[in-house]
Motif scaffolding. Structure first.
Motif, mmCIF file in Angstrom:
data_model
loop_
_atom_site.group_PDB
_atom_site.id
_atom_site.type_symbol
_atom_site.label_atom_id
_atom_site.label_comp_id
_atom_site.label_asym_id
_atom_site.label_seq_id
_atom_site.Cartn_x
_atom_site.Cartn_y
_atom_site.Cartn_z
ATOM 1 N N ILE A 1 38.452 42.729 50.907
ATOM 2 C CA ILE A 1 39.482 42.658 49.865
ATOM 3 C C ILE A 1 39.829 41.203 49.588
ATOM 4 N N GLU A 2 40.087 40.869 48.320
ATOM 5 C CA GLU A 2 40.573 39.538 47.961
ATOM 6 C C GLU A 2 41.972 39.689 47.390
ATOM 7 N N CYS A 3 42.881 38.840 47.846
ATOM 8 C CA CYS A 3 44.271 38.879 47.370
ATOM 9 C C CYS A 3 44.467 37.681 46.450
ATOM 10 N N VAL B 1 47.127 35.634 43.886
ATOM 11 C CA VAL B 1 48.456 35.410 43.308
ATOM 12 C C VAL B 1 48.307 34.433 42.162
ATOM 13 N N ARG B 2 49.053 34.692 41.089
ATOM 14 C CA ARG B 2 48.998 33.812 39.913
ATOM 15 C C ARG B 2 50.407 33.363 39.546
ATOM 16 N N ASN B 3 50.574 32.042 39.480
ATOM 17 C CA ASN B 3 51.859 31.454 39.076
ATOM 18 C C ASN B 3 51.862 31.086 37.601
ATOM 19 N N THR C 1 46.049 32.259 33.297
ATOM 20 C CA THR C 1 44.806 31.620 32.841
ATOM 21 C C THR C 1 43.640 32.489 33.308
ATOM 22 N N GLY C 2 42.419 32.078 32.986
ATOM 23 C CA GLY C 2 41.213 32.733 33.506
ATOM 24 C C GLY C 2 41.107 34.188 33.102
ATOM 25 N N SER C 3 40.624 34.998 34.070
ATOM 26 C CA SER C 3 40.313 36.391 33.755
ATOM 27 C C SER C 3 41.564 37.194 33.381
ATOM 28 N N LEU C 4 42.732 36.764 33.847
ATOM 29 C CA LEU C 4 43.976 37.485 33.507
ATOM 30 C C LEU C 4 44.191 37.485 31.987
ATOM 31 N N HIS D 1 30.663 42.844 40.717
ATOM 32 C CA HIS D 1 31.450 41.724 40.171
ATOM 33 C C HIS D 1 32.916 41.786 40.609
ATOM 34 N N ASP D 2 33.148 42.069 41.879
ATOM 35 C CA ASP D 2 34.504 42.064 42.454
ATOM 36 C C ASP D 2 35.537 42.767 41.565
ATOM 37 N N PRO D 3 35.424 44.088 41.392
ATOM 38 C CA PRO D 3 36.375 44.780 40.512
ATOM 39 C C PRO D 3 37.810 44.753 41.038
ATOM 40 N N VAL E 1 48.189 26.928 40.332
ATOM 41 C CA VAL E 1 48.142 27.897 39.225
ATOM 42 C C VAL E 1 47.851 29.302 39.739
ATOM 43 N N ASP E 2 46.790 29.425 40.545
ATOM 44 C CA ASP E 2 46.445 30.713 41.164
ATOM 45 C C ASP E 2 45.516 30.458 42.344
ATOM 46 N N TYR E 3 45.316 31.467 43.166
ATOM 47 C CA TYR E 3 44.435 31.300 44.332
ATOM 48 C C TYR E 3 44.056 32.650 44.905
ATOM 49 N N LYS E 4 43.008 32.629 45.726
ATOM 50 C CA LYS E 4 42.489 33.844 46.362
ATOM 51 C C LYS E 4 42.518 33.677 47.874
ATOM 52 N N LEU E 5 42.980 34.716 48.572
ATOM 53 C CA LEU E 5 42.972 34.703 50.042
ATOM 54 C C LEU E 5 42.218 35.921 50.566
ATOM 55 N N ASP F 1 37.776 25.299 45.721
ATOM 56 C CA ASP F 1 36.780 26.278 45.274
ATOM 57 C C ASP F 1 37.421 27.634 44.978
ATOM 58 N N GLY F 2 38.558 27.932 45.612
ATOM 59 C CA GLY F 2 39.135 29.278 45.502
ATOM 60 C C GLY F 2 40.551 29.284 44.959
ATOM 61 N N CYS F 3 40.902 28.193 44.270
ATOM 62 C CA CYS F 3 42.243 28.163 43.659
ATOM 63 C C CYS F 3 42.170 27.336 42.378
ATOM 64 N N ARG F 4 43.249 27.342 41.621
ATOM 65 C CA ARG F 4 43.337 26.441 40.466
ATOM 66 C C ARG F 4 44.506 25.491 40.674
ATOM 67 N N LEU F 5 44.240 24.217 40.457
ATOM 68 C CA LEU F 5 45.249 23.169 40.615
ATOM 69 C C LEU F 5 45.242 22.309 39.363
HETATM 70 P P1 TYD Z 1 40.336 34.750 38.229
HETATM 71 O O1 TYD Z 1 41.237 34.275 37.149
HETATM 72 O O2 TYD Z 1 40.102 36.210 38.391
HETATM 73 O O3 TYD Z 1 38.999 33.979 38.149
HETATM 74 P P2 TYD Z 1 38.020 33.801 36.965
HETATM 75 O O4 TYD Z 1 38.791 33.292 35.823
HETATM 76 O O5 TYD Z 1 37.078 32.783 37.555
HETATM 77 O O6 TYD Z 1 37.425 35.152 36.773
HETATM 78 O O7 TYD Z 1 40.771 34.215 39.678
HETATM 79 C C1 TYD Z 1 42.046 33.798 40.038
HETATM 80 C C2 TYD Z 1 41.935 32.777 41.137
HETATM 81 O O8 TYD Z 1 41.383 33.320 42.334
HETATM 82 C C3 TYD Z 1 41.070 31.576 40.809
HETATM 83 O O9 TYD Z 1 41.682 30.425 41.364
HETATM 84 C C4 TYD Z 1 39.767 31.819 41.491
HETATM 85 C C5 TYD Z 1 40.163 32.668 42.681
HETATM 86 N N1 TYD Z 1 39.156 33.689 42.993
HETATM 87 C C6 TYD Z 1 38.088 33.346 43.787
HETATM 88 O O10 TYD Z 1 37.971 32.186 44.250
HETATM 89 N N2 TYD Z 1 37.143 34.298 44.092
HETATM 90 C C7 TYD Z 1 37.236 35.563 43.617
HETATM 91 O O11 TYD Z 1 36.348 36.397 43.898
HETATM 92 C C8 TYD Z 1 38.364 35.914 42.794
HETATM 93 C C9 TYD Z 1 38.519 37.310 42.228
HETATM 94 C C10 TYD Z 1 39.283 34.952 42.504
#
Ligand code: TYD
Ligand code: ATP
Length: 236
Positions: free
Chosen positions: A89-91, A93-95, A98-101, A128-130, A174-178, A196-200
């Motif tokens: 599972i990936e968690c 949070v978005r502050n 942007t991006g896929s949201l 594709h990580d649904p 901005v957002d990040y994944k844990l 690599d796993g967040c937006r700053l």
């Molecule tokens: P998201 O906006 O879904 O990413 P994208 O626009 O690339 O589809 O992702 C939100 C944030 O979480 C972003 O900082 C990237 C991170 N993230 C990962 O690093 N790996 C992942 O598999 C997911 C779903 C998000």
């Protein structure tokens, strides 16, 4: 502690066993991937920068009461960690939106989200990580109700700690994944926290200082990661 067999070669890190079954070595490689591995490049120094950056953040989180897998850095690109039984599972949070949201919900880019959003994604590259919700997690037994509650609490606790840490250094988280995993009856933060796993974004100019520079071909990817590290006082 001795490095043993390679257990897993991921998109950006390689995982090795050690002579202690409770410990693993994470090797942060220079490989950088986006769009489910469609775009892959080697970026000089990225492995070293991410290894040191991740250790710095994990140590800050641990000191602030978030239990993590991090033990210590053992070389430029490698860290010793606890061997977790990772939840698939990936968690996120978005502050700021942007991006896929924005694509998914048709909302404007750059909106302050108050309260921040929280989303679960299933770790499955082929699919594709649904996005999934609590009920999917329970029905398919990917985690328990208590683990779901802990993931939410810990991910928001990380948000409180890190939004302040980055803001004090002139950046917006901005957002990040844990990712979390089980270890001796407890749930610990695993994997990594790096650009690599967040937006700053820079607070004043909103310049992107994270992997979006790579995704969008903006250049200066590792230079941006080094700037973030420098602003936080991470020794490289
Ligand atoms: P998201 O906006 O879904 O990413 P994208 O626009 O690339 O589809 O992702 C939100 C944030 O979480 C972003 O900082 C990237 C991170 N993230 C990962 O690093 N790996 C992942 O598999 C997911 C779903 C998000
Ligand atoms: P993604 O970017 O989708 O996470 P990946 O799985 O290829 O892709 P990498 O970072 O290259 O990711 O690989 C590292 C792997 O190690 C991940 O599958 C991660 O879940 C796993 N991992 C991280 N920390 C631990 C740990 N402490 N114990 C066991 N496995 C871990």
């Amino acid at each position: 502690m001795k490095k043993q067999a390679e257990l897993f070669n991921g998109k950006a890190k390689t995982v090795y066993a050690t002579d202690d079954p409770d410990k693993l070595i994470l090797h942060f490689r220079n490989d950088t991937s986006a769009f489910d591995g469609e775009k892959i490049e080697q970026l000089d120094r990225k492995g070293m920068v991410n290894n040191r950056f991740n250790a710095f953040i994990m140590e800050k989180l641990e000191a602030a009461g978030v239990p993590t897998h991090h033990e210590k850095i053992i070389s430029d690109e490698e860290s010793l960690v606890k061997n977790l039984d990772m939840l698939p599972i990936e968690c996120v949070v978005r502050n700021i939106s942007t991006g896929s949201l924005c694509k998914r919900l048709g909302v404007e880019e750059g909106m302050d989200l108050n309260p921040p959003t929280f989303e679960f994604f299933l770790k499955n590259d082929e699919l594709h990580d649904p996005m999934i919700n609590d009920y999917h997690i329970l029905s398919f037994k990917w985690a328990t109700e208590d683990e779901i509650a802990q993931m939410k609490t810990l991910t928001f606790k990380v948000n409180d700690i890190l939004t302040k840490l980055f803001r004090d250094a002139g950046m917006l988280l901005v957002d990040y994944k844990l990712e979390f995993g089980r270890y001796q009856g407890a749930l610990l933060l695993g994997d990594e926290f790096t650009p690599d796993g967040c937006r700053l974004w820079d607070i004043e100019t909103r310049k992107k200082l994270d992997k979006d520079r790579f995704r969008q071909g903006l250049g200066g990817v590792v230079e941006a990661y080094e700037e973030v590290a420098h602003r936080l006082g991470v020794k490289l």
